[in-house]
Design a protein around this motif. Structure first.
Motif, mmCIF file in Angstrom:
data_model
loop_
_atom_site.group_PDB
_atom_site.id
_atom_site.type_symbol
_atom_site.label_atom_id
_atom_site.label_comp_id
_atom_site.label_asym_id
_atom_site.label_seq_id
_atom_site.Cartn_x
_atom_site.Cartn_y
_atom_site.Cartn_z
ATOM 1 N N LEU A 94 1.383 -1.080 -0.277
ATOM 2 C CA LEU A 94 -0.073 0.425 -0.345
ATOM 3 C C LEU A 94 1.198 1.193 -0.023
ATOM 4 N N ILE A 95 0.416 1.833 -0.553
ATOM 5 C CA ILE A 95 1.577 3.255 -0.807
ATOM 6 C C ILE A 95 0.566 4.456 -0.597
ATOM 7 N N ARG A 96 1.142 5.224 0.451
ATOM 8 C CA ARG A 96 0.305 6.728 0.569
ATOM 9 C C ARG A 96 1.295 7.684 0.569
ATOM 10 N N GLN A 97 0.778 9.439 0.478
ATOM 11 C CA GLN A 97 1.798 10.077 0.704
ATOM 12 C C GLN A 97 2.236 10.599 2.020
ATOM 13 N N ALA A 98 3.042 10.849 2.249
ATOM 14 C CA ALA A 98 2.790 11.646 3.461
ATOM 15 C C ALA A 98 4.644 12.428 3.741
ATOM 16 N N ASN A 99 4.694 12.687 4.936
ATOM 17 C CA ASN A 99 6.357 13.903 4.746
ATOM 18 C C ASN A 99 6.861 13.525 5.943
ATOM 19 N N ILE A 100 7.930 13.809 6.531
ATOM 20 C CA ILE A 100 8.296 13.268 7.311
ATOM 21 C C ILE A 100 9.830 14.862 8.028
ATOM 22 N N TYR A 101 10.155 15.079 9.065
ATOM 23 C CA TYR A 101 10.376 16.007 9.768
ATOM 24 C C TYR A 101 11.993 16.612 9.894
ATOM 25 N N PRO A 102 13.157 16.015 8.947
ATOM 26 C CA PRO A 102 13.959 15.769 9.223
ATOM 27 C C PRO A 102 14.849 17.384 9.756
ATOM 28 N N ASP A 103 15.782 17.706 10.805
ATOM 29 C CA ASP A 103 16.228 18.573 11.089
ATOM 30 C C ASP A 103 15.130 20.357 11.146
ATOM 31 N N GLY A 104 14.334 19.462 11.069
ATOM 32 C CA GLY A 104 12.972 20.712 11.259
ATOM 33 C C GLY A 104 12.916 20.713 9.421
ATOM 34 N N GLY B 51 13.017 8.414 -1.197
ATOM 35 C CA GLY B 51 12.475 9.531 -0.730
ATOM 36 C C GLY B 51 11.124 7.922 -0.580
ATOM 37 N N GLN B 52 11.475 6.755 0.175
ATOM 38 C CA GLN B 52 10.671 6.511 0.542
ATOM 39 C C GLN B 52 10.607 5.505 2.107
ATOM 40 N N ILE B 53 9.672 5.571 2.771
ATOM 41 C CA ILE B 53 9.471 4.750 4.325
ATOM 42 C C ILE B 53 8.738 3.371 3.771
ATOM 43 N N TRP B 54 9.313 2.361 4.442
ATOM 44 C CA TRP B 54 8.549 1.097 4.284
ATOM 45 C C TRP B 54 8.244 0.896 5.840
ATOM 46 N N ILE B 55 7.346 0.611 6.329
ATOM 47 C CA ILE B 55 6.531 0.010 7.525
ATOM 48 C C ILE B 55 6.260 -1.348 7.361
ATOM 49 N N ASP B 56 5.524 -2.069 8.654
ATOM 50 C CA ASP B 56 4.272 -3.176 8.404
ATOM 51 C C ASP B 56 3.294 -2.711 7.451
ATOM 52 N N LEU B 57 3.128 -3.685 6.518
ATOM 53 C CA LEU B 57 1.463 -2.851 6.636
ATOM 54 C C LEU B 57 0.059 -2.998 7.098
ATOM 55 N N ASN B 58 0.546 -3.641 8.021
ATOM 56 C CA ASN B 58 -1.004 -3.734 9.044
ATOM 57 C C ASN B 58 -0.477 -2.838 10.118
ATOM 58 N N ARG B 59 0.252 -2.212 10.185
ATOM 59 C CA ARG B 59 0.289 -1.405 11.073
ATOM 60 C C ARG B 59 -0.437 -0.329 10.106
ATOM 61 N N MET C 239 6.417 11.656 11.352
ATOM 62 C CA MET C 239 5.831 11.835 10.437
ATOM 63 C C MET C 239 4.674 12.422 10.674
ATOM 64 N N ARG C 240 3.780 13.150 8.743
ATOM 65 C CA ARG C 240 2.713 13.328 9.817
ATOM 66 C C ARG C 240 2.098 12.478 7.536
ATOM 67 N N TRP C 241 0.851 12.033 8.084
ATOM 68 C CA TRP C 241 0.396 11.424 6.924
ATOM 69 C C TRP C 241 -1.381 11.657 6.637
ATOM 70 N N LYS C 242 -2.039 11.317 5.881
ATOM 71 C CA LYS C 242 -3.823 11.828 5.529
ATOM 72 C C LYS C 242 -3.953 9.961 5.740
ATOM 73 N N ASP C 243 -5.392 10.247 6.686
ATOM 74 C CA ASP C 243 -5.681 9.034 7.245
ATOM 75 C C ASP C 243 -6.433 8.382 5.791
ATOM 76 N N LYS C 244 -7.383 7.804 5.779
ATOM 77 C CA LYS C 244 -8.716 7.306 4.622
ATOM 78 C C LYS C 244 -9.766 9.100 4.333
#
Lengths: 244, 391
Positions: B97-107, B190-198, B160-165
């Motif tokens: 599953l792919i979603r767009q998100a943002n992370i904030y490294p070093d501000g 530019g990609q972050i992989w996490i567990d699908l269930n999570r 990390m910030r993302w949008k839900d459904k």
């Protein structure tokens, strides 16, 4: 000699006829710019088997041209050249090549030896095309070299031998396949007197002992001395035909 | 048998003639064999890259194929929002599953692609077992390129910030559970992989996927309304890239080949001009003009034969050695990966029998054609003039 040649072969020369060469109304013209130069004009000749004949005459009289036509190296503008009754001029490239390989030997003024091959290989060359076995070729080459007295230099290259020796190699190459006719174009022109006589002695001996028909083109008096029949050409016409 | 004998004889004569030509022969052979080695080198390098690239992309990204949601287009980021849906479970499919998100490294705010994949998957080489082993709230995997670009290391937490459904923004810290190294930048940059269930929990998108990774036994009976692309179709762009690169380098060895062919052409023109008396003598001794033409063409072609033998003596051991040690690509690898090109730090050239035989074939055929062009005039040559060596 060549009597063993296949009767069904289209290139087979009928040895029963006495005239080995018949030249009938042969004219040869060469284009010169927009005009034509007539090198031979209405030539009629018959050469018998075993003849030792020479075409003599000044430069430009047509000797070499006629020899080239007989050797199927060129074709007449008009008329026919028959080798034992068969018109050589109308043969295909392949058939005239076969005719040259099996029945005609050539001796050239400048020897025309192949420079990258040894003396043995130069003499062997016509036999390669006849698909003879290696042993047969070796025997024939050594015999031909013995005829011309050069069996001791078989491994040398043409660049390592003298002009007289080179012409003797050319003679060996022309007779190695035991042809019916040998055409010799100015064979002594590049040689000194001693070598010229030596060459003519060898050719005479080959004619007498092997029965090969020789036809020369020359204006060298040393050659003429040996000829049994002398055909004089002038301005492309037969001026005189004399048998000694 | 006659033909065989004649061809054999012509081969022997041609070989003798060119060997006797001395320096000119060896100069031509050297140039041609150099071109041959260069052609083999460049082509085997691209073949090696192609094999490596195919293997890496199949093992890390494509698996044996993908079943893609009909609304998703990987070339169009706007389709990520809607390009996902429920899928039928299949033992031979692994959802992503792919979603767009943002992370904030070093501000800084960095837009990323958040990808969910089952932590127990084994279809691709992503080390997802690290996600299982981690005790963090949201364990994440990133590639080495992503880690370097954002100054991240294992154990770091990052917002990390993302949008839900429902389109509502949510934010939490994620923890870097592992950093993987891959030659495939399209699963790294530019990609972050996490567990699908999570990810299902975080987004509310239960049992939804953007695409499904297929193994070799997937028979296309489930999820028929989705678009199935086998690995060949997925690799199409990569093949096109390799062909483009191959075409670019062919200019270089094309020039070399051209020089070699000009050398052959020159030798042939020279031969016909210089060896007229010899040509006439061959004909007087019983060769047909066709056969003399064949002999001279064969001489020219034999340059290519000898050059391929000499070239093979150099190229085969050289390329076998390079296949073992590899060619370092360190100066280009970072830039290439940033451009999304799959390239290893080392390329291992691969000289396949097909590549070798194809190259030999074309070098010999081209040489034969080039050899024939100047000697065609033998057929029209006047034998008497040739015998006299008239130019």
């Amino acid at each position: 000699m060549s009597t063993q040649k296949n009767e069904t072969n289209e290139n087979h020369i009928d040895m029963n006829t006495n005239n080995i060469i018949e030249i009938q109304n042969v004219t040869k013209r060469f284009p010169v710019g927009e005009t034509e130069f007539t090198a031979l004009s209405n030539i009629n000749l018959k050469i018998e088997k075993g003849e030792f004949t020479g075409l003599i005459g000044p430069s430009g009289s047509g000797k070499t041209t006629l020899l080239n036509l007989i050797g199927a190296l060129d074709i007449p503008s008009e008329g026919e050249i028959l080798i034992s009754g068969k018109n050589v001029a109308v043969k295909s490239d392949a058939k005239s090549a076969l005719l040259r390989n099996e029945h005609i030997g050539f001796i050239f003024q400048s020897y025309n030896l192949l420079p990258v091959y040894s003396i043995f290989e130069n003499v062997e060359f016509p036999l390669l095309l006849q698909k003879k076995s290696k042993a047969e070729r070796k025997e024939a080459v050594m015999q031909a070299l013995e005829w011309v007295g050069l069996s001791d230099i078989a491994n040398k290259k043409p660049s390592q031998i003298s002009g007289g020796q080179a012409q003797r190699v050319a003679i060996a190459r022309s007779i190695v396949k035991k042809p019916d006719i040998v055409l010799a174009d100015e064979p002594t022109a590049n040689l000194d007197s001693t070598n010229a006589y030596k060459i003519m002695d060898i050719l005479k001996k080959l004619n007498e002992e092997l029965g090969i028909t020789f036809m020369f083109s020359s204006h060298d008096s040393k050659v003429i001395e040996y000829l049994r029949r002398v055909i004089t050409l002038e301005d492309g016409k037969v001026k005189n035909d004399e048998t000694k | 048998m006659d033909t065989l004998y004649n061809i054999g004889l012509s081969f022997r004569l041609a070989f003798r003639n060119i060997i006797s030509s001395g320096l000119r022969t060896w100069l031509t052979i050297t140039t041609l064999s150099l071109a041959f080695v260069m052609i083999l080198f460049f082509n085997s390098m691209y073949t090696g890259w192609e094999y490596q690239g195919i293997r890496d992309q199949v093992n890390w990204e494509f698996a044996q194929g993908q079943v893609i949601h009909p609304d998703y287009d990987k070339l169009d980021p706007f389709t990520i929002e809607s390009g996902h849906g429920k899928y039928e479970k299949d033992a031979h499919l692994t959802p992503v599953l792919i979603r767009q998100a943002n992370i904030y490294p070093d501000g800084r705010m960095v837009p990323i692609l958040l990808k969910g994949i089952p932590a127990d998957q084994q279809i691709v080489e992503l080390p997802t077992q690290l996600l299982k082993e981690s005790k963090a709230n949201i364990p994440a995997l990133i590639g080495l390129g992503m880690a370097q670009d954002n100054n991240l290391k294992v154990g770091d937490t990052i917002l990390m910030r993302w949008k839900d459904k429902n389109g509502t923004f949510d934010a939490q810290n994620i923890t870097i559970a592992g950093i993987f190294e891959t030659n495939v930048p399209t699963i790294d940059a530019g990609q972050i992989w996490i567990d699908l269930n999570r990810m299902n929990q975080l987004t509310g998108l239960q049992q939804e996927a953007t695409y499904l990774l297929a193994d070799a036994e997937y028979n296309q009976t489930t999820n028929a309304s989705w678009n199935y692309q086998d690995k060949e179709a997925l690799l199409k762009e990569f093949y096109e890239l390799i062909e483009l690169k191959r075409g670019g380098s062919s200019f270089l060895y094309g020039i070399l080949m051209l020089i070699a062919l000009i050398a052959i052409f020159d030798s042939q023109v020279f031969s016909v001009f210089k060896r007229q008396k010899e040509i006439g003598t061959y004909i007087a001794l019983g060769f047909t003009k066709k056969r003399v033409t064949f002999l001279f063409t064969l001489e020219g072609t034999m340059y290519a034969f000898i050059a391929t033998v000499v070239g093979s003596i150099i190229a085969i051991p050289l390329l076998s050695w390079l296949h073992e040690v590899g060619i370092p690509m360190t100066s280009n690898v970072d830039q290439s990966r940033k451009m999304g090109i799959t390239v290893g730090e080392y390329i291992y050239p691969l000289l396949t029998p097909e590549l070798f035989s194809k190259t030999v074939f074309w070098v010999v055929i081209l040489s034969a054609v080039i050899s024939y062009l100047p000697v065609r005039k033998i057929a029209k040559m006047n034998t008497v003039d040739a015998l006299k060596g008239k130019k």
